[in-house]
Design an enzyme around this catalytic site. Sequence first.
Site, PDB file in Angstrom:
ATOM      1  N   ILE A 160      -5.334  11.442   9.699  1.00 28.87           N
ATOM      2  CA  ILE A 160      -3.952  11.846   9.416  1.00 28.87           C
ATOM      3  C   ILE A 160      -3.958  13.015   8.421  1.00 28.87           C
ATOM      4  CG2 ILE A 160      -1.694  11.102   8.545  1.00 28.87           C
ATOM      5  CD1 ILE A 160      -2.444   9.581  11.040  1.00 28.87           C
ATOM      6  N   GLY A 163       0.845  -1.203   0.000  1.00 24.77           N
ATOM      7  CA  GLY A 163       0.000   0.000   0.000  1.00 24.77           C
ATOM      8  C   GLY A 163       0.875   1.246   0.000  1.00 24.77           C
ATOM      9  N   GLY A 218      -0.378   5.050  -1.128  1.00 25.09           N
ATOM     10  CA  GLY A 218      -1.459   5.756  -0.438  1.00 25.09           C
ATOM     11  C   GLY A 218      -0.933   6.929   0.374  1.00 25.09           C
ATOM     12  N   GLN A 219      -1.837   7.526   1.161  1.00 35.33           N
ATOM     13  CA  GLN A 219      -1.471   8.735   1.917  1.00 35.33           C
ATOM     14  C   GLN A 219      -0.301   8.469   2.867  1.00 35.33           C
ATOM     15  OE1 GLN A 219      -4.135  10.059   4.988  1.00 35.33           O
ATOM     16  NE2 GLN A 219      -3.393  12.164   4.940  1.00 35.33           N
ATOM     17  N   LYS A 276     -11.118  -3.079  11.385  1.00 34.97           N
ATOM     18  CA  LYS A 276      -9.969  -2.683  12.206  1.00 34.97           C
ATOM     19  C   LYS A 276      -9.940  -3.490  13.511  1.00 34.97           C
ATOM     20  CE  LYS A 276      -8.085  -0.027   9.286  1.00 34.97           C
ATOM     21  NZ  LYS A 276      -6.879  -0.515   8.593  1.00 34.97           N
ATOM     22  N   TYR A 282     -15.580  -0.586   7.968  1.00 32.63           N
ATOM     23  CA  TYR A 282     -14.180  -0.213   8.176  1.00 32.63           C
ATOM     24  C   TYR A 282     -13.778  -0.448   9.646  1.00 32.63           C
ATOM     25  CZ  TYR A 282     -10.138   3.015   8.409  1.00 32.63           C
ATOM     26  OH  TYR A 282      -8.901   3.588   8.599  1.00 32.63           O
ATOM     27  N   ASP A 324      -1.580  -7.280  -5.031  1.00 31.35           N
ATOM     28  CA  ASP A 324      -2.995  -7.151  -4.713  1.00 31.35           C
ATOM     29  C   ASP A 324      -3.178  -7.969  -3.433  1.00 31.35           C
ATOM     30  OD1 ASP A 324      -5.680  -7.575  -4.446  1.00 31.35           O
ATOM     31  OD2 ASP A 324      -6.042  -8.101  -6.547  1.00 31.35           O
TER      32      ASP A 324
HETATM   33  C1  AKB Z   1     -10.988   7.595   7.895  1.00 32.08           C
HETATM   34  O1  AKB Z   1     -11.485   8.726   8.017  1.00 32.08           O
HETATM   35  O2  AKB Z   1     -11.604   6.628   7.435  1.00 32.08           O
HETATM   36  C2  AKB Z   1      -9.570   7.396   8.367  1.00 32.08           C
HETATM   37  C3  AKB Z   1      -9.494   6.932   9.779  1.00 32.08           C
HETATM   38  C4  AKB Z   1      -9.783   7.850  10.886  1.00 32.08           C
HETATM   39  O3  AKB Z   1      -9.190   5.801  10.019  1.00 32.08           O
HETATM   40  N1  AKB Z   1      -8.824   8.605   8.210  1.00 32.08           N
END
Ligand code: AKB
Length: 322
Positions: free
Chosen positions: A175, A10, A13-14, A149, A145, A55
């Site tokens: 971030i 990755g 990415g940012q 996590k 998401y 991938d």
């Molecule tokens: C998001 O906004 O999805 C991320 C995070 C806080 O994990 N920047």
Amino acid sequence: MSKNRILVIGSTGQIGSDLLPQLMDLYGQENIVAGEFNGDLPEEIKNRIATVSIDVTKYEEIEKAILENKIDIVYNLASILSTLAEKENKLAYDVNFNGTFNVFEASRNTGIKQVISVSSIAAFGDRAPKINTPNDTIQNPNTIYGISKVFTELMGNYYFEKKGLDVRGVRFPGIISWKVEPTAGTTDYAVEIFYGAILSKSYTCFLAPNTRLPMMYMPDAISALVSLSECDSKQLKHRVDYNVSSMSFTPEELADAIKCKIPDFEINYDIDDSRQEIADSWPSSLDDSVARNEWGWRPKYHLSNMVDDMLENLTNKLENQR
Ligand code: AKB
């Protein structure tokens, strides 16, 4: 003594875009390998280090990259962020759940020395204390998401305890950085606002003015990952679930800090209900004393020095792009 060879998955990415050059400086460019998915690594990096197409949903690609490049340490930064994950459930499941599992499994099967994984404030939900959310508390995320996590944290702990794989990781807040913009997160406004301020002296924010969220400037985020990776494993009582924090602010407070530098900057609000709902379920500030005590985590940036640095670097970047 030979240095560890590090694979960053990755890497475009940012976070990856800032992490790669830092790792190249610290450990030598010959020891860093960039795992990229969409092939848009900048030329100046591509010309200096080995790159490999990965991938994360394909186990064999990860295993092959590790073996062919004689990798010792893997950073896994591949993730679909919160907002996109709510729209693209299957994609998020494939990348965030299966991808994470594949990285742990390939790392264990190839005898990797250490895996760095990234979690988020999204691993908490509305039943955790909202202010100074403790490191160890109830976790009831209600986004794909956030659930992914918690999966990352629990699986990382599992691979450490049951399979002897040295997995470590932090829970990042939003971030903020100037090199590469985040894609489809809920905290993205805190980056977009700087583009608006510099390019048009205005920004329309998708979160309400009083939405307080924990945030961090990129140099501190990179330092968190590197110092966690470098510390002695014996110091760690937690593994993949360290709260790390440095600042916490609302869109209104960030706009005021920008106005101190650009007095005619204006912020407007056009609230996106789905992103507001996600933000409202997250902590507004974090207690990161566990990371401070176990491995000496200390951030350097606060709101005002972050704003100064962002405005200076982003202005230079945008001028050079003209
Ligand atoms: C998001 O906004 O999805 C991320 C995070 C806080 O994990 N920047």
